[in-house]
Design an enzyme around this catalytic site. Structure first.
Site, mmCIF file in Angstrom:
data_model
loop_
_atom_site.group_PDB
_atom_site.id
_atom_site.type_symbol
_atom_site.label_atom_id
_atom_site.label_comp_id
_atom_site.label_asym_id
_atom_site.label_seq_id
_atom_site.Cartn_x
_atom_site.Cartn_y
_atom_site.Cartn_z
ATOM 1 N N ASP A 46 46.146 46.777 59.758
ATOM 2 C CA ASP A 46 46.909 46.331 58.601
ATOM 3 C C ASP A 46 47.354 44.905 58.874
ATOM 4 O OD1 ASP A 46 48.535 47.083 56.075
ATOM 5 O OD2 ASP A 46 50.008 46.166 57.398
ATOM 6 N N GLU A 130 41.794 45.749 55.222
ATOM 7 C CA GLU A 130 41.955 45.517 53.786
ATOM 8 C C GLU A 130 41.216 44.254 53.373
ATOM 9 O OE1 GLU A 130 46.202 46.171 51.552
ATOM 10 O OE2 GLU A 130 46.100 45.674 53.649
ATOM 11 N N CYS A 183 50.563 59.052 52.914
ATOM 12 C CA CYS A 183 50.935 59.560 54.220
ATOM 13 C C CYS A 183 49.630 59.755 54.995
ATOM 14 C CB CYS A 183 51.678 60.883 54.095
ATOM 15 S SG CYS A 183 51.886 61.730 55.674
ATOM 16 N N CYS A 207 54.000 69.006 55.471
ATOM 17 C CA CYS A 207 53.389 68.015 56.371
ATOM 18 C C CYS A 207 54.154 67.919 57.684
ATOM 19 C CB CYS A 207 53.381 66.656 55.679
ATOM 20 S SG CYS A 207 52.794 65.331 56.727
ATOM 21 N N ASP A 217 53.559 49.649 58.348
ATOM 22 C CA ASP A 217 52.272 49.013 58.650
ATOM 23 C C ASP A 217 51.391 49.896 59.531
ATOM 24 O OD1 ASP A 217 53.241 46.901 57.214
ATOM 25 O OD2 ASP A 217 53.917 45.784 58.972
HETATM 26 ZN ZN LIG Z 1 52.627 63.774 54.962
#
Ligand SMILES: [Zn+2]
Length: 255
Positions: A46, A130, A183, A207, A217
Site C-alpha cells: 500500500d 494499487e 477486512c 470474523c 495501510d
Molecule cells: Zn473481518
C-alpha cells in the site's frame, strides 16, 4: 580521479554531463544479459503519504518528505534570487544555489526510491500494488505537493521495471478496488470509511478480527496481496485450462 571499471565488459562509449554544477561521466559497458531469479514470495504494497509504502508483511517505509523539509531553505534561496539585479553576477550565483537545492532534493528522493524498489524486487516475485490515479490526485491542491514530493509515480515505474527484469510480475489493482475498505480476513466492507480513519475495525461478529484494531495501510496491503494472488490464479487457470479452487492464500510462499 582514477578508478577501475566496476563492470566486466567492453567499454563502448562515455558521456559527460553537468547537472546543477556537478560534473558526471557515464560510461557505457557492453555486458552479457543476466537474468536474475525473481524473488520467491509474494507481497502486497500500500503506497501513501503517511507511510510511503506499507507491506503486507507489516514492514513499512516512512515518507521522508524531502521537499517539505527543504522548502524553507528553498523559499529563502528563491527570495534571494529575486532580490538580485537581473543579469548580475550575484543573481547567477543565487540561481545556481536554487538549482543545487532542487537537485539535492531529487537525489535524496531517488536514493530512497531506488533502495526500496531494489530490495522489494530482490525479495518478491509477485507484487500487488494499487494503480494510482496520479493525475486526479495531483489535482487535489491540498495534497498535491505531498504527492509529488513522495514521487509515487516514480516508485511504481521503478518497481515495475526492476521486478520485471528479474522475471517477476507486478499486478496493478484496478483503480476502484476498495483495498482500504475491506477486512482482509472476512471481506466485510466498511463503505463510509474516511481518509482520516487510520484504524480499521471489522464489524462482522463472525470474523476473527471483529473489533480488533488493524492498521489501515497494513490491512490494505494484505487485501492487495490476496487480490494479486487471486488475479494470478485466474491468469494461470486461463493459461493452463485447469481450474484450481485451492486456497490461493495458503500458497503465499511460492518457493
Ligand atoms: Zn473481518
Amino acid at each position: 580521479m582514477a578508478e577501475n571499471l566496476r563492470f566486466q565488459g567492453k567499454v563502448t562509449g562515455a558521456r559527460l554531463t553537468r547537472t546543477a554544477d556537478w560534473w558526471f561521466v557515464s560510461i557505457q559497458v557492453e555486458m552479457p544479459d543476466e537474468k536474475p531469479d525473481p524473488g520467491p514470495s509474494a507481497v502486497g504494497i500500500d503506497v501513501g503519504l503517511n507511510r510511503l509504502a506499507t507491506l503486507s508483511t507489516s514492514e513499512g517505509c516512512e515518507n521522508q518528505a524531502f521537499l517539505k523539509t527543504a522548502l524553507k531553505k528553498l523559499r529563502q534561496a528563491n527570495k534571494r534570487l529575486h532580490r538580485r539585479v537581473q543579469g548580475s553576477k550575484n543573481r547567477e550565483q543565487a540561481r545556481r544555489q536554487v538549482a543545487r537545492l532542487h537537485y539535492r532534493i531529487t537525489c535524496l528522493r531517488d536514493d530512497v526510491l531506488h533502495k526500496l524498489t531494489t530490495r522489494l524486487a530482490n525479495c518478491y516475485g509477485i507484487v500487488g500494488i494499487e494503480d494510482l490515479n496520479l493525475k486526479g490526485l495531483l489535482k487535489n491542491r491540498r495534497l498535491s505537493r505531498s504527492f509529488s514530493d513522495a514521487a509515487l509515480g516514480k516508485l511504481l515505474t521503478l518497481l515495475t521495471s526492476k521486478v520485471e527484469t528479474r522475471g517477476g510480475q507486478v499486478i496493478k489493482m484496478e483503480r476502484f478496488f476498495p483495498s482500504s475498505q475491506l477486512c482482509h480476513c472476512c471481506g466485510w466492507r466498511w463503505k463510509d470509511m474516511a481518509l482520516s480513519d487510520r484504524v480499521f475495525l471489522c464489524q462482522n461478529e463472525a470474523c476473527a478480527y471483529f473489533h480488533f484494531p488493524q492498521d489501515r495501510d497494513h490491512n490494505a496491503a494484505l487485501n492487495m496481496l490476496s487480490e494479486a494472488l487471486r488475479l494470478i490464479g485466474l491468469l494461470d487457470q486461463a493459461v493452463d485450462g485447469i481450474g484450481s479452487d485451492d486456497d490461493v492464500n495458503s500458497a503465499v510462499d511460492l518457493t
